[in-house]
Design an enzyme around this catalytic site. Sequence first.
Site, mmCIF file in Angstrom:
data_model
loop_
_atom_site.group_PDB
_atom_site.id
_atom_site.type_symbol
_atom_site.label_atom_id
_atom_site.label_comp_id
_atom_site.label_asym_id
_atom_site.label_seq_id
_atom_site.Cartn_x
_atom_site.Cartn_y
_atom_site.Cartn_z
ATOM 1 C CE LYS A 83 -1.069 0.558 5.446
ATOM 2 N NZ LYS A 83 -0.326 1.811 5.038
ATOM 3 C CG ASP A 84 3.893 2.080 2.685
ATOM 4 O OD1 ASP A 84 2.746 3.072 3.214
ATOM 5 O OD2 ASP A 84 4.712 1.238 3.842
ATOM 6 C CB SER A 130 -4.915 7.108 6.270
ATOM 7 O OG SER A 130 -5.967 6.826 4.944
ATOM 8 N NE ARG A 132 -7.386 3.944 3.000
ATOM 9 C CZ ARG A 132 -7.313 2.760 3.898
ATOM 10 N NH1 ARG A 132 -8.964 2.610 3.874
ATOM 11 N NH2 ARG A 132 -7.186 2.643 4.940
ATOM 12 N NE ARG A 133 -6.313 3.315 7.872
ATOM 13 C CZ ARG A 133 -5.120 3.082 7.977
ATOM 14 N NH1 ARG A 133 -3.906 4.248 8.383
ATOM 15 N NH2 ARG A 133 -4.612 1.869 7.736
ATOM 16 N NE ARG A 150 3.688 10.458 8.245
ATOM 17 C CZ ARG A 150 4.677 11.462 7.873
ATOM 18 N NH1 ARG A 150 4.905 12.290 7.482
ATOM 19 N NH2 ARG A 150 5.981 10.541 7.574
ATOM 20 C CG ASN A 152 6.472 3.517 15.239
ATOM 21 O OD1 ASN A 152 6.156 3.752 15.857
ATOM 22 N ND2 ASN A 152 8.193 3.513 15.676
ATOM 23 C CB THR A 155 4.632 6.671 17.362
ATOM 24 O OG1 THR A 155 6.123 6.108 17.494
ATOM 25 C CG2 THR A 155 4.470 8.173 17.472
ATOM 26 N NE ARG A 156 0.840 6.431 12.127
ATOM 27 C CZ ARG A 156 1.087 6.525 10.449
ATOM 28 N NH1 ARG A 156 -1.088 6.169 10.736
ATOM 29 N NH2 ARG A 156 1.094 6.825 9.947
ATOM 30 C CB CYS A 242 -0.356 10.996 0.164
ATOM 31 S SG CYS A 242 0.069 9.673 1.398
#
Length: 317
Positions: A83-84, A130, A132-133, A150, A152, A155-156, A242
């Site tokens: 997806k990246d 995101s 999209r989200r 933002r 990893n 972290t989120r 993005c």
Amino acid sequence: MSDARAVRIATRGSDLALAQARHVAARIERELGRATELVVVTTSGDRIQDRPLAKIGGKGLFVKEIEQALLEERADVAVHSAKDLPARLADGCALAAFPERVDARDALVARAGGATLGALPRGARVGTGSTRRIAQLLAARPDLVVVPLRGNVPTRIAKLESESLDAVVLACAGLDRLGLAAHVRERIDTARMLPAVCQGTLALETRADDALRADIARLEDARVAPGARAERAFLVRLGGDCTVPLAAHATPVDGAPGRLRLRALLANEDGSVILRDEGEADARDAEGLGARAAERVLDGGGRALLEQLRARAGAAP
């Protein structure tokens, strides 16, 4: 293979990226009989954590330096979260295999036990980076307050407390691969939140002219690859990045072996406009399935919507 040199695997340095790369390394060693070594690459997307991806160049920032390592022959194969991957790969690089796909759904991670997207309190603060989200969250719950996020996966999750968030939305796949599935309060049905193109899928990239490409192709999962190619064809035809809230999810058709169903969408930033498409085709025509879905979306208002999205992205500071 007669070449005894270790296969150098380029990967980002996050916990998730390393877990994925080690998984692929184990398969290369077991199935191809080659030693491996990891080449950890710090990407621009990893270095710049204080701005949304859509404002700094998109998800290609997680890929550019890794592709450079391939092209400069500092690495032989790259392991990506598919997806990246941007719509266009670097010249001289090629996707060699889609080796596996796990849960493609989005996950709601919340402070309150038993929380679901529908049960979050009115005005709840939900973190995501995101587009999209964001579009689909606001389409389902326009009362939510979306907070840019933002970092990893760990972290989120930590930002639930540090930024007083009620919930964050992450990929189920990343949580599962890191052994963090216990944090998931809801695996959001794809009918409510359509996943990102190739979410949950791994992608292996090599130099286009490298003999290793054919060997890496042996790691491909024939059940996964047609759906991934259909979804990427939708992305490629729309030129998605993005700044563009789009989604696509391909699944086998029940009771019809060898056929795929693709659901796809293109939205504006706040989800007030969502253009949807759905179609079926033989799995051997996976890329055609994705391209035709994109054409129907474009013809149904998508061209004008893309112009608006890109104009606003270009005007943003």
